[in-house]
Design an enzyme around this catalytic site. Structure first.
Site, mmCIF file in Angstrom:
data_model
loop_
_atom_site.group_PDB
_atom_site.id
_atom_site.type_symbol
_atom_site.label_atom_id
_atom_site.label_comp_id
_atom_site.label_asym_id
_atom_site.label_seq_id
_atom_site.Cartn_x
_atom_site.Cartn_y
_atom_site.Cartn_z
ATOM 1 N N ASP A 174 2.066 -0.143 11.690
ATOM 2 C CA ASP A 174 1.961 -1.515 12.193
ATOM 3 C C ASP A 174 3.253 -2.320 12.032
ATOM 4 O O ASP A 174 3.210 -3.542 11.944
ATOM 5 C CB ASP A 174 0.792 -2.242 11.499
ATOM 6 C CG ASP A 174 1.000 -2.364 9.991
ATOM 7 O OD1 ASP A 174 1.891 -1.688 9.446
ATOM 8 O OD2 ASP A 174 0.274 -3.145 9.363
ATOM 9 N N ASP A 227 5.246 -4.969 6.204
ATOM 10 C CA ASP A 227 5.745 -6.294 6.600
ATOM 11 C C ASP A 227 5.897 -7.261 5.428
ATOM 12 O O ASP A 227 6.889 -7.986 5.338
ATOM 13 C CB ASP A 227 4.740 -6.938 7.565
ATOM 14 C CG ASP A 227 5.046 -6.578 9.007
ATOM 15 O OD1 ASP A 227 6.175 -6.132 9.272
ATOM 16 O OD2 ASP A 227 4.151 -6.750 9.849
ATOM 17 N N ASP A 263 -0.461 2.631 8.466
ATOM 18 C CA ASP A 263 -1.033 1.928 9.628
ATOM 19 C C ASP A 263 -0.195 1.997 10.903
ATOM 20 O O ASP A 263 -0.689 1.685 11.974
ATOM 21 C CB ASP A 263 -1.230 0.442 9.291
ATOM 22 C CG ASP A 263 -2.343 0.224 8.297
ATOM 23 O OD1 ASP A 263 -3.014 1.196 7.939
ATOM 24 O OD2 ASP A 263 -2.533 -0.935 7.879
ATOM 25 N N GLY A 287 0.830 -1.211 0.000
ATOM 26 C CA GLY A 287 0.000 0.000 0.000
ATOM 27 C C GLY A 287 0.859 1.253 0.000
ATOM 28 O O GLY A 287 1.876 1.303 0.690
ATOM 29 N N ARG A 296 -6.439 -2.431 9.191
ATOM 30 C CA ARG A 296 -7.115 -3.739 9.165
ATOM 31 C C ARG A 296 -6.772 -4.558 10.403
ATOM 32 O O ARG A 296 -7.636 -5.154 11.019
ATOM 33 C CB ARG A 296 -6.705 -4.489 7.897
ATOM 34 C CG ARG A 296 -7.746 -5.481 7.437
ATOM 35 C CD ARG A 296 -7.390 -6.089 6.100
ATOM 36 N NE ARG A 296 -7.561 -5.171 4.985
ATOM 37 C CZ ARG A 296 -6.973 -5.329 3.806
ATOM 38 N NH1 ARG A 296 -6.166 -6.342 3.598
ATOM 39 N NH2 ARG A 296 -7.173 -4.471 2.840
ATOM 40 N N ARG A 341 1.348 -5.105 -5.874
ATOM 41 C CA ARG A 341 1.579 -6.360 -5.173
ATOM 42 C C ARG A 341 1.927 -7.384 -6.246
ATOM 43 O O ARG A 341 1.457 -7.270 -7.375
ATOM 44 C CB ARG A 341 0.344 -6.738 -4.357
ATOM 45 C CG ARG A 341 0.089 -5.664 -3.278
ATOM 46 C CD ARG A 341 -1.095 -5.946 -2.395
ATOM 47 N NE ARG A 341 -1.070 -5.051 -1.247
ATOM 48 C CZ ARG A 341 -1.901 -4.012 -1.067
ATOM 49 N NH1 ARG A 341 -2.824 -3.742 -1.961
ATOM 50 N NH2 ARG A 341 -1.812 -3.271 0.013
HETATM 51 P P1 ADP Z 1 2.891 -4.596 2.678
HETATM 52 O O1 ADP Z 1 4.321 -4.491 2.298
HETATM 53 O O2 ADP Z 1 2.217 -3.254 2.706
HETATM 54 O O3 ADP Z 1 2.677 -5.418 3.933
HETATM 55 P P2 ADP Z 1 1.908 -6.831 1.051
HETATM 56 O O4 ADP Z 1 1.720 -7.740 2.210
HETATM 57 O O5 ADP Z 1 0.842 -6.750 0.031
HETATM 58 O O6 ADP Z 1 2.127 -5.310 1.483
HETATM 59 O O7 ADP Z 1 3.284 -7.243 0.357
HETATM 60 C C1 ADP Z 1 3.762 -6.554 -0.781
HETATM 61 C C2 ADP Z 1 4.452 -7.513 -1.705
HETATM 62 O O8 ADP Z 1 5.575 -8.084 -1.044
HETATM 63 C C3 ADP Z 1 3.630 -8.728 -2.138
HETATM 64 O O9 ADP Z 1 2.764 -8.461 -3.215
HETATM 65 C C4 ADP Z 1 4.712 -9.699 -2.549
HETATM 66 O O10 ADP Z 1 5.192 -9.421 -3.838
HETATM 67 C C5 ADP Z 1 5.800 -9.393 -1.526
HETATM 68 N N1 ADP Z 1 5.705 -10.373 -0.436
HETATM 69 C C6 ADP Z 1 4.810 -10.403 0.568
HETATM 70 N N2 ADP Z 1 5.001 -11.457 1.383
HETATM 71 C C7 ADP Z 1 6.051 -12.136 0.864
HETATM 72 C C8 ADP Z 1 6.741 -13.309 1.237
HETATM 73 N N3 ADP Z 1 6.394 -14.017 2.323
HETATM 74 N N4 ADP Z 1 7.783 -13.698 0.482
HETATM 75 C C9 ADP Z 1 8.150 -12.978 -0.601
HETATM 76 N N5 ADP Z 1 7.534 -11.853 -1.009
HETATM 77 C C10 ADP Z 1 6.507 -11.425 -0.287
HETATM 78 O O1 F6P Z 2 -1.855 -0.943 4.932
HETATM 79 C C1 F6P Z 2 -2.454 0.272 4.615
HETATM 80 C C2 F6P Z 2 -3.911 0.078 4.298
HETATM 81 O O2 F6P Z 2 -4.442 1.329 3.909
HETATM 82 C C3 F6P Z 2 -4.752 -0.534 5.406
HETATM 83 O O3 F6P Z 2 -5.112 0.370 6.412
HETATM 84 C C4 F6P Z 2 -5.917 -1.058 4.631
HETATM 85 O O4 F6P Z 2 -6.537 -2.141 5.304
HETATM 86 C C5 F6P Z 2 -5.281 -1.543 3.356
HETATM 87 O O5 F6P Z 2 -4.073 -0.806 3.213
HETATM 88 C C6 F6P Z 2 -6.137 -1.342 2.139
HETATM 89 O O6 F6P Z 2 -5.408 -1.786 1.051
HETATM 90 P P1 F6P Z 2 -5.799 -1.616 -0.488
HETATM 91 O O7 F6P Z 2 -4.708 -0.797 -1.089
HETATM 92 O O8 F6P Z 2 -5.772 -2.997 -1.016
HETATM 93 O O9 F6P Z 2 -7.129 -0.966 -0.564
#
Ligand code: ADP
Ligand code: F6P
Length: 322
Positions: free
Chosen positions: A131, A105, A129, A13, A173, A74
């Protein structure tokens, strides 16, 4: 040996302040004589070769802009070992030895995987967030809260005029930090977050009734996205108390807009620190704020840390918002 090359990407995000972090990475790298590349649309750009060299002017006039000039996305392919190897191969072909990953994360788990595949990565916490357990602060949090409070102040005007109850859902979330701080800042009668179990009768209805007894006629209830159900809650309050109630979901308005001073400064310092680490050939670290200072942690250590919700602040909010 040729010039050292690093890259920067934004993933997951978006968050206001990501541009300030990109700018800091680019300018700090160039100051050290390192070539720096921008990767478009998160890990997808590494998989597709959507990468271009940036210069000092590539990042001019972006520090005040929301969103991310590198776009974000993503990537399911990058979650696979084959995807990670392909991304590492593309980096190696371009001579890129390190990548700054600005995200949350999930993006850090990706950064650890890419480091394991042979390309040093440094994570920079960019998410509204707040977080990321290892860091007291994440880029975008302050701007998102300030946007939310501006909106809620407007909602209060109309709630007050009509003697209504307004329920406002803010983002988060799994994390109630935005709800908690915004709730304090707007004097919410009740704040519901995913980290604390709640009872509608005790934590919402009884608090409205107690406040009503002191002469108050309009009420703001802040609900974190992870708790949800704001429309049902508003219907319940109307039925149960006979108070006209309206629900508003603030949504993505919180993700945009010009970053606050705090977000611009923290992002700048974090971006600078990430380059310091890559310049020393250090990878697999996450940059964080600890007691107001910029520090770094091993990515696995950072991802394993439990998030601690500020229960003390939550209790203070209950005491003073009445
Ligand atoms: P955020 O970084 O905001 O937590 P996501 O959880 O959507 O967002 O993760 C972003 C991108 O990071 C994912 O679309 C994926 O490409 C990569 N990613 C997430 N988890 C993993 C993982 N366990 N191993 C490798 N790449 C990951
Ligand atoms: O992680 C940031 C955030 O804005 C959260 O607060 C929310 O749940 C989520 O991203 C929404 O993500 P999307 O970009 O998929 O609408």
């Amino acid at each position: 040996m040729g010039k050292k090359k690093i890259a920067v990407l934004t993933s997951g995000g978006d968050a206001p302040g990501m541009n300030a972090a990109i700018r800091a990475v680019v300018r700090s790298a160039i100051a050290k004589g390192i070539d720096v590349y921008g990767v478009y649309r998160g890990y997808n750009g590494l998989l597709n070769g959507d990468v271009e060299q940036l210069n000092l002017r590539s990042v001019s006039d972006i520090i005040g802009n929301g969103g991310t000039m590198l776009y974000t996305a993503r990537s399911e392919e990058f979650k696979t070992l084959a995807g990670q190897k392909k991304a590492a191969k593309h980096c190696q072909e371009l001579g890129i030895s390190g990548v700054v990953v600005i995200g949350g994360d999930g993006s850090f788990a990706g950064a650890r995987a890419l480091t394991n595949a042979g390309v040093n990565c440094i994570g920079v916490p960019g998410t509204i967030d707040n977080d990321i357990a290892c860091s007291e602060y994440t880029i975008g949090f302050d701007t998102a809260m300030n946007t939310a409070i501006q909106m809620i102040d407007k909602i209060r005007d109309t709630a007050q005029s009509h003697d209504r109850c307004s329920i406002v859902e803010v983002m988060g979330r799994r994390c109630g930090d935005i709800a908690l701080q915004v709730g304090i800042a707007c004097g919410a009668t009740s704040i519901l977050v995913p980290e604390v179990a709640y009872d509608i009768e005790k934590d919402v209805i009884a608090r409205i009734v107690d406040t009503q007894k002191t002469g108050k006629k309009h009420f703001i209830i802040i609900v974190a996205e992870g708790v949800g159900g704001v429309v049902d809650l508003s219907k319940y309050i109307e039925r149960r108390l006979g108070i006209e109630t309206r629900a508003t979901i603030l949504g993505h308005v919180q993700r945009g807009g010009s970053p606050t001073v705090r977000d611009r400064v923290v992002a700048s310092l974090m971006g600078h620190k990430a380059v310091d680490l890559l310049a020393e050939n250090i990878g697999n670290r996450v940059v964080a704020v600890k007691q107001g200072k910029i520090v770094d942690y091993d990515i696995s250590e950072a991802l394993d840390m439990p998030r601690v919700f500020n229960k003390h602040l939550y209790e203070i909010a209950k005491t003073i918002s009445i």
